[in-house]
Motif scaffolding. Structure first.
Motif, PDB file in Angstrom:
ATOM      1  N   VAL A 267       0.866  -1.173   0.000  1.00  0.00           N
ATOM      2  CA  VAL A 267       0.000   0.000   0.000  1.00  0.00           C
ATOM      3  C   VAL A 267       0.908   1.231   0.000  1.00  0.00           C
ATOM      4  O   VAL A 267       1.825   1.336   0.821  1.00  0.00           O
ATOM      5  N   ILE A 268       0.661   2.147  -0.957  1.00  0.00           N
ATOM      6  CA  ILE A 268       1.476   3.373  -1.004  1.00  0.00           C
ATOM      7  C   ILE A 268       0.615   4.629  -0.825  1.00  0.00           C
ATOM      8  O   ILE A 268       1.138   5.737  -0.859  1.00  0.00           O
ATOM      9  N   ILE A 278      -4.279   2.675  -2.820  1.00  0.00           N
ATOM     10  CA  ILE A 278      -3.333   2.743  -3.941  1.00  0.00           C
ATOM     11  C   ILE A 278      -2.123   1.869  -3.601  1.00  0.00           C
ATOM     12  O   ILE A 278      -1.581   1.961  -2.492  1.00  0.00           O
ATOM     13  N   VAL A 341      -0.317   2.601   4.903  1.00  0.00           N
ATOM     14  CA  VAL A 341       0.814   2.645   3.965  1.00  0.00           C
ATOM     15  C   VAL A 341       1.897   1.672   4.437  1.00  0.00           C
ATOM     16  O   VAL A 341       2.231   1.640   5.625  1.00  0.00           O
TER      17      VAL A 341
ATOM     18  N   GLY B  90       4.414   7.035  -4.897  1.00  0.00           N
ATOM     19  CA  GLY B  90       4.330   7.266  -3.449  1.00  0.00           C
ATOM     20  C   GLY B  90       5.306   6.393  -2.654  1.00  0.00           C
ATOM     21  O   GLY B  90       5.396   5.187  -2.874  1.00  0.00           O
ATOM     22  N   ILE B  91       6.004   7.012  -1.747  1.00  0.00           N
ATOM     23  CA  ILE B  91       7.092   6.322  -1.036  1.00  0.00           C
ATOM     24  C   ILE B  91       6.545   5.484   0.132  1.00  0.00           C
ATOM     25  O   ILE B  91       5.530   5.822   0.727  1.00  0.00           O
ATOM     26  N   THR B  92       7.205   4.367   0.391  1.00  0.00           N
ATOM     27  CA  THR B  92       6.939   3.574   1.593  1.00  0.00           C
ATOM     28  C   THR B  92       8.261   3.397   2.337  1.00  0.00           C
ATOM     29  O   THR B  92       9.340   3.546   1.748  1.00  0.00           O
ATOM     30  N   SER B 115       0.463  11.964   2.309  1.00  0.00           N
ATOM     31  CA  SER B 115      -0.231  11.741   3.583  1.00  0.00           C
ATOM     32  C   SER B 115       0.686  12.056   4.754  1.00  0.00           C
ATOM     33  O   SER B 115       1.919  11.986   4.658  1.00  0.00           O
ATOM     34  N   GLU B 117       0.841  10.219   7.270  1.00  0.00           N
ATOM     35  CA  GLU B 117       1.419   8.904   7.575  1.00  0.00           C
ATOM     36  C   GLU B 117       2.773   8.722   6.880  1.00  0.00           C
ATOM     37  O   GLU B 117       3.766   8.344   7.506  1.00  0.00           O
ATOM     38  N   GLN B 118       2.816   9.016   5.587  1.00  0.00           N
ATOM     39  CA  GLN B 118       4.083   8.873   4.860  1.00  0.00           C
ATOM     40  C   GLN B 118       5.121   9.891   5.314  1.00  0.00           C
ATOM     41  O   GLN B 118       6.310   9.581   5.409  1.00  0.00           O
ATOM     42  N   LEU B 121       6.763   8.593   8.308  1.00  0.00           N
ATOM     43  CA  LEU B 121       7.698   7.501   7.981  1.00  0.00           C
ATOM     44  C   LEU B 121       9.031   8.059   7.484  1.00  0.00           C
ATOM     45  O   LEU B 121      10.100   7.607   7.894  1.00  0.00           O
ATOM     46  N   ARG B 145      -6.144  10.171  -9.334  1.00  0.00           N
ATOM     47  CA  ARG B 145      -5.646   9.004  -8.605  1.00  0.00           C
ATOM     48  C   ARG B 145      -5.414   9.352  -7.145  1.00  0.00           C
ATOM     49  O   ARG B 145      -6.274   9.144  -6.318  1.00  0.00           O
TER      50      ARG B 145
END
Lengths: 380, 380
Positions: A267-268, A278, A341, B90-92, B115, B117-118, B121, B145
């Motif tokens: 999940v990203i 996404i 995420v 999008g980064i994880t 987000s 959240e990201q 992180l 998207r």
């Protein structure tokens, strides 16, 4: 085989292609045993696995018969000792030198054709080169794509052209491509009967004209699981049964839990307004294969399971971009915070052949969580 | 660069991916000059070409800005000396160590996120590692998207989280993904304006909160050819303009004759009854990308030109299997004997990114018929 028993699949960067080894072996054995019990040879179609390491499990022996969809597959597998192929895509003159090289290297490889024109090309090549190319005539059993009707006298004409030219006429082959659209056991059984009847009729007509078919070949995964009577048939071909996929589950020859292949994704992001999850698996990891969704159904590019392989009911991959997938719930909104995420998920493929084709390697996981990396054969 | 000026493309086995070098260079120059005339930097998206050799032409210098869709692209290009990337997916957390390695190697690579959240992180990783990761916030300019709306105070919150955590907040980025569905110049111009307005609004809001956006990034191929005014925008991103494809022709930013990429295929059979030409390019060579066909149109997986690149009016690829394509004429039956078995044709791709992704190499043909083989970057 590249074994690395320390590497844990959860430490790999997503997306990657995951193969459940035990399920794969189970699937391979399931069709092998079915065909053994029917007393007919199985000639696996290696276009699905496209991997030397996987082939070691799919083919019992180096001389076991196999089907390929590209000469590259035959060449790579021949270099690993495999010896017995049908190249099941209509032959053209430009590919005959590679067929010749394989034959000269001690590999048995037969070509297929469905026209006088192609028979003349093959015959001319054999005459000029002295190379005896084995050839099968492709039959049309269900109007799916190409092939010659089983009652056409063209079969005799083509066999004669091949024989006169110094090629080896080896027999007939058909593929019930329309069986992918069967919707019941009755339809599957009928497709299997029709495929066998077509091949048998052609072989009989040729025999009546004193032309022997050493090979009378039928097959597709749906019909391979549905046929009950193979008199006069020398072999059955099938490919996707090794992995299975959502198309095969819909056709009814497996359950989703039988699918050995998945794409592991992370999940990203979330689109809270739209209820979208996404993920980092787009068509680059999944392919754009639409599966068998009918006009009244919403698009689905795969179903979703958690990282342990348990199907998450209601979720489907609804849209794909190159490196982005959008997952939606059939009920619209759902609690996206349950899948933050970084959460890893597995996507079950619509079409295993297509999804696998997007990857260079399989990350193979065994029941003890040990892993191997298997290479896929690339290109043509 | 692997040059082989003796190898003639017509001697290659089909199917293969053909790149017209002069057309490719023309396409590359066309957008570069447009952006230069508008005084805004171009940051090409290399997800289309995915090739070091092609990048030598797409990027003017080793320090030219580029966009990538996978870390693998950044890593391979960094090994060839390229130094300036945005990883635009999008980064994880799991991907941050690879970002760190690139940064430590002297490569400038920014991540994107949308987000809190990201942001947390990334901030946590920076705090722990001491690595200053540049990050951009993805904006939602058209509901395509992901991304954050340009008027959301979340932008300020996220920028603060990044800054406090020791990351570098670098700016904002948006992508008018819906511009692929534009049907007129007016719609294209509106999409380009909306993309620019969105990015500008977000940058202003951040500036009003004393947060500087060093990068204000917009782009998509349709809007990159349609924007007229870039005040406050620091760069434009686009990818598929390098090759163009049938989707871009339909959107209206190129002509079919501008398409630099095609798949060369051979006729391998005819289904006379159905009026079908069968070729050796299936989804394995073309991808299953459906393009932009609307509900009232027939499926098309590509248009057909002769081996010299002249469009054959009326022909389209109507169906695909793994290694088989079916070509039909819009009028139904046509004289199949004009295209005998062995005839080479070129298929123009619906979606160049998708078609190219099915291949390992480009067979690049220059105006003097000299050829080169360029490698595509594989995997993630």
């Amino acid at each position: 085989m590249n074994q690395d028993r320390n590497e844990q699949p959860t430490q790999l960067d997503t997306p990657y292609l995951r193969l459940d080894k035990a399920q794969f072996l189970h699937n391979v054995l399931r069709l092998r045993q079915r065909m053994e019990s029917h007393g007919v040879a199985l000639r696996p179609h290696l276009k699905t696995v496209r991997s030397v390491e996987a082939t070691h499990y799919v083919l019992p022996e180096k001389h076991s018969p196999a089907t390929v969809s590209t000469l590259k597959e035959a060449e790579v597998l021949a270099a690993s000792g495999y010896r017995e192929f049908i190249y099941a895509v209509g032959i053209t003159a430009s590919k005959l030198p590679r067929i010749q090289s394989l034959l000269l290297g001690g590999v048995d490889i037969a070509v297929i054709l469905d026209s006088v024109e192609q028979a003349k090309l093959v015959a001319a090549f054999c005459q000029k080169s002295g190379c005896v190319i084995p050839a099968l005539i492709e039959l049309d059993c269900d109007g799916h794509r190409g092939g010659i009707r089983s009652d056409s006298l063209l079969l005799v004409e083509i066999a004669h052209i091949l024989q006169r030219g110094g090629a080896e006429f080896r027999g007939v082959l058909t593929h019930a491509g329309e069986s992918y659209f069967c919707q019941s056991e009755q339809e599957l059984a009928a497709a299997a009967k029709q495929e066998v009847a077509c091949a048998r009729r052609a072989a009989k007509m040729l025999a009546d004209n004193r032309i022997e078919c050493r090979v009378v070949s039928v097959g597709s995964t749906p019909t391979a699981f549905s046929g009950e009577e193979y008199d006069g048939i020398t072999e059955v071909r099938a490919g996707v049964y090794c992995f299975f996929d959502l198309v095969m589950a819909k056709v009814g020859v497996c359950e989703p839990s039988d699918i050995a292949l998945s794409v592991v994704t992370s999940v990203i992001g979330h689109n809270v307004e739209k209820g979208w999850l996404i993920v980092d698996a787009g068509w680059m990891a999944l392919s754009s294969d639409p599966g068998l969704s009918s006009a009244d159904e919403k698009d689905s590019f795969g179903l979703v399971s958690d990282v342990n392989g348990n199907l998450v009911e209601g979720l489907r991959v609804s849209q794909l971009n190159q490196e982005h997938g959008i997952i939606e719930h059939e009920k619209g909104q759902f609690d996206l915070s349950l899948l933050p995420v970084g959460t890893q998920l597995r996507i079950l493929p619509n079409h295993a052949c297509a999804t696998a084709s997007m990857h260079q390697t399989y990350h193979v996981v065994d029941v003890d969580n040990s892993t191997e990396t298997w290479q896929r054969i690339q290109g043509w």
